[in-house]
Design an enzyme around this catalytic site. Structure first.
Site, PDB file in Angstrom:
ATOM      1  N   ASN A  13      -1.146  -6.517   0.481  1.00 53.45           N
ATOM      2  CA  ASN A  13       0.223  -6.151   0.848  1.00 53.45           C
ATOM      3  C   ASN A  13       0.586  -6.851   2.171  1.00 53.45           C
ATOM      4  O   ASN A  13       0.031  -6.516   3.220  1.00 53.45           O
ATOM      5  CB  ASN A  13       0.296  -4.618   0.987  1.00 53.45           C
ATOM      6  CG  ASN A  13       1.676  -4.137   1.407  1.00 53.45           C
ATOM      7  OD1 ASN A  13       2.343  -4.758   2.222  1.00 53.45           O
ATOM      8  ND2 ASN A  13       2.091  -3.005   0.865  1.00 53.45           N
ATOM      9  N   ASP A  59      -5.364   3.036   2.471  1.00 49.43           N
ATOM     10  CA  ASP A  59      -4.487   3.557   1.428  1.00 49.43           C
ATOM     11  C   ASP A  59      -3.458   4.438   2.108  1.00 49.43           C
ATOM     12  O   ASP A  59      -3.770   5.224   3.006  1.00 49.43           O
ATOM     13  CB  ASP A  59      -5.268   4.350   0.378  1.00 49.43           C
ATOM     14  CG  ASP A  59      -4.487   4.408  -0.931  1.00 49.43           C
ATOM     15  OD1 ASP A  59      -4.227   3.335  -1.513  1.00 49.43           O
ATOM     16  OD2 ASP A  59      -4.105   5.518  -1.367  1.00 49.43           O
ATOM     17  N   ASP A  87      10.387   1.923   4.199  1.00 48.64           N
ATOM     18  CA  ASP A  87      10.861   1.929   5.597  1.00 48.64           C
ATOM     19  C   ASP A  87      12.379   2.089   5.693  1.00 48.64           C
ATOM     20  O   ASP A  87      12.881   2.682   6.651  1.00 48.64           O
ATOM     21  CB  ASP A  87      10.454   0.633   6.322  1.00 48.64           C
ATOM     22  CG  ASP A  87       9.008   0.656   6.772  1.00 48.64           C
ATOM     23  OD1 ASP A  87       8.431   1.752   6.877  1.00 48.64           O
ATOM     24  OD2 ASP A  87       8.459  -0.429   7.036  1.00 48.64           O
TER      25      ASP A  87
END
Ligand code: ITT
Length: 218
Positions: free
Chosen positions: A24, A89, A175
């Protein structure tokens, strides 16, 4: 692997490889910023799984953040024994949705869902409730293995609430719908420098940095 670098004749800096089990880019970018003191003074070289010529990310079959972070870290540790390796995670828990999407945050809208699709599904699920409880928290669990293979666990949480609409373009994931305490703006509007001071990931990373410092020297 450790590399010894001679600076002039007087100072020896020991550079330690630290491998991040993540694909990511948003997380990798944040980790680079959070570890930047160790990286900039040459003590740590941060790498990620995408730099390996061959690496197949393991399925995240755990039911908790801890289990999934451990699965990711172990898979990369098998490729990089003898170095620091860590997996992270994380996810968003929304009170009004029984703490979903939780460990399913990355794939809330489907197995290959993009961030925008996950956010759209989240906002839709909120509108299906008459008076949705918008309280939420981002959670981060880091599982790290030191070069000797000892496991270290670090956790962080950021409470806040879910906005009624997505706003802002900075960051990743959810976000643009997450409003931290005392703010009117989302993390997507407030930006990464702000986020890295308060985030779940920053809180989990702080004790990880201490462990790294003990290991690589202050
Ligand atoms: P890796 O497993 O390769 O690290 P991933 O995106 O699959 O990447 P996770 O399984 O931990 O990672 O899922 C985390 C998801 O939770 C992430 O994709 C976002 O949707 C959400 N998330 C986690 N931290 C976040 C943050 O700081 N800001 C916004 N969304 C976040």
């Amino acid at each position: 692997m450790r590399l010894t670098v001679l600076e002039g004749q007087s100072k020896v800096v020991v550079m330690t490889e630290v491998w991040f089990a993540s694909g990511n880019n948003g997380k990798i970018n944040e980790m680079k910023m959070l570890l930047n003191r160790l990286i900039n003074d040459g003590r740590v070289q941060l790498h990620h799984q995408g730099e390996l010529p061959v690496f197949s990310a393991p399925p995240e079959t755990g039911t908790t953040f801890l289990e999934n972070a451990r699965i990711k870290a172990r898979a990369l540790k098998a490729m990089k024994p003898g170095t620091w390796v860590f997996g992270e995670d994380s996810g968003l828990q929304v009170e009004g949705l029984n703490n979903l999407p939780g460990v399913h945050s990355a794939r809330y809208a489907g197995p290959k869902a993009q961030d925008a699709e996950n956010v759209a599904k989240l906002l839709k699920m909120m509108t299906l409730r008459p008076m949705p409880n918008r309280k939420a928290a981002f959670v981060s669990t880091i599982v790290a293995f030191d070069p000797q293979g000892t496991e270290h666990i670090f956790e962080g949480k950021l409470e806040g609430e879910i906005a009624k609409a997505a706003k802002g373009t900075q960051g990743f994931g959810y976000d643009n719908v997450f409003i931290p305490p005392g703010e009117q703006k989302t993390l997507g509007e407030l930006g990464l420098a702000y986020k890295n001071k308060i985030s779940h990931r920053a809180k989990a990373t702080a004790p990880f940095i201490e462990a790294l410092e003990k290991s690589v020297g202050e």
